[in-house]
Design an enzyme around this catalytic site. Structure first.
Site: not given
Ligand code: GLU
Length: 410
Positions: A103, A219
């Protein structure tokens, strides 16, 4: 204060004790493999310079390349990014993707930046971390306050630095640069698939089911749209400026247009303004947190009246709140399962980039549905096997896969 990383470790601890997780693996999973940090300095439109602290946390890559979004938010902390990267590790594993967890985060309020400043910051992020990124190393994506345009700048910067095309180094790209159909709605769509399965288990009838959705970003807004199209009544929602309620059901299409025009859901036609706290504790059937961490805590969990909580946000419920909700027979469909649709279509995007062959909307939806339902069934049967809550069951399911891969690597 609720530290998200401490919460994540408590969740890990609970699952580890249920399944007797190997103690060496448990210990390894208590910290990220590597956290990269940088200060990104950009020139502002007025000629001054400004510096933004940034992170990329690479938690675990036993199952495959690190994978996870980049968050732009004024409240980002290192522990938050670490927690989010741990949850990505669990999320990819719970739905069986060949990916690890990572992340990124930057302390910034992107709403205060011009387009040019935002582009500089995004290119700066890639310049700071590009040696650690790549389609087979670590693959970013959008998260809170980042989007397809930002992914496009990041891809462009990366390709300039490495001197070749590498569309699979980032996901959530615009369609014109190798994005996947369905990626925009994927988090919400995946949430709908697992919500419908849970509704079946609980013998609820969509046409008689009311829903409150905290958050109207990517979302939350897509969830509202898909659920109202499926016959559910969305009675309340919110954004960073406040919350609204309309008992006979919000017109989501009109609300989406209204938010695009005015920048907020507040003062929408006929709806009443309520507080965020009132939204969370409303008498609805389903509550969908789709904003940030630590919304359902020991302070308000006892007042929650929903029968079911579907976590589209990452980390909205603290471990103390989980205990209260479980005692009160409230079913919590946990984040690492409920919002895994986003990263699942990110995985599809990488597969399409690698083969340079692109799927239709229908193909994406059909494959997403299969993965989400299989993920749900795996978690549900683990819950039955150990008589535990769905969150612990999701962690147990994920940890079985991650620990098998870690053991196989020796
Ligand atoms: N930010 C999204 C999550 O927390 C998507 C992450 C991604 O597609 O790599 O799941």
């Amino acid at each position: 204060m609720n530290n998200p990383f401490e919460n994540a470790l408590t969740q890990l601890q609970r699952a580890a004790s249920v399944m007797n997780l190997d103690s060496k693996i448990h210990e390894k999973l208590q910290s990220p493999k590597k956290v990269h940090t940088a200060d990104i300095t950009i020139t502002m439109d007025n000629g001054s310079t400004k510096t933004f602290p940034a992170w990329r946390s690479q938690y675990n890559d036993a199952l495959g390349p690190f994978k996870g979004g980049i968050r732009y938010h004024p409240g980002v902390t290192e522990d938050e990014v670490k927690a989010l990267s741990f949850w990505m590790t669990m999320k990819c594993a719970v739905v069986g993707l060949p990916l690890g967890g990572g992340k990124g985060g930057v302390i910034v309020n992107p709403k205060e930046l011009s387009e040019t400043e935002l582009e500089q910051l995004s290119r700066g992020y890639v310049r700071a971390f590009y040696q650690h990124l790549g389609p087979t190393k670590d693959v970013p994506a959008p998260d809170v306050y980042t989007n397809g345009q930002i992914m496009a700048w990041m891809l462009d910067e990366y390709e300039k630095l490495v001197g070749k095309h590498a569309p699979g180094m980032i996901t959530g790209k615009p369609l014109s640069l190798g994005g996947s159909r369905g990626r925009d709605k994927a988090t919400a769509q995946g949430g709908v698939f697992v919500l419908l399965e849970t509704v079946k288990k609980m013998e609820m009838n969509p046409a008689e089911t009311t829903v409150a959705i905290q958050g109207f970003g990517n979302a939350g807004a897509h969830m509202a749209e898909l659920l109202s199209a499926a016959g559910f009544k969305i009675v309340a929602t919110s954004d960073s400026k406040g919350a609204i309620v309309y008992d006979s059901g919000l017109d989501i299409v009109a609300l989406t247009e209204y938010k695009e025009k005015t920048g907020s859901v507040i003062n929408f036609n006929g709806a009443q303004t309520i507080t965020n706290e009132e939204l969370l504790t409303m008498a609805v059937d389903i509550l969908v947190p789709a904003a940030l961490e630590n919304q359902i805590t020991a302070d308000n969990a006892g007042n929650i009246k929903a029968k079911m909580i579907v976590e589209l946000a990452n980390g909205p419920t603290t471990p103390e709140a989980d205990e209260i909700l479980f005692k009160n027979n409230i079913v919590v469909v946990p984040d690492i399962l409920a919002n895994a649709g986003g990263v699942t279509v990110s995985y599809f995007e990488q597969v399409q980039n690698a083969s340079n062959y692109y799927w239709t909307d229908e193909e994406v939806m059909e494959k997403l549905k299969k993965i989400m339902i299989a993920g749900f069934e795996g978690v549900w049967s683990t819950k039955e096997k150990y008589t535990i809550d769905l969150r612990t069951a999701a962690f147990v399911t994920a940890l079985e896969r991650v620990s098998a891969a870690m053991k196989a690597r020796g």
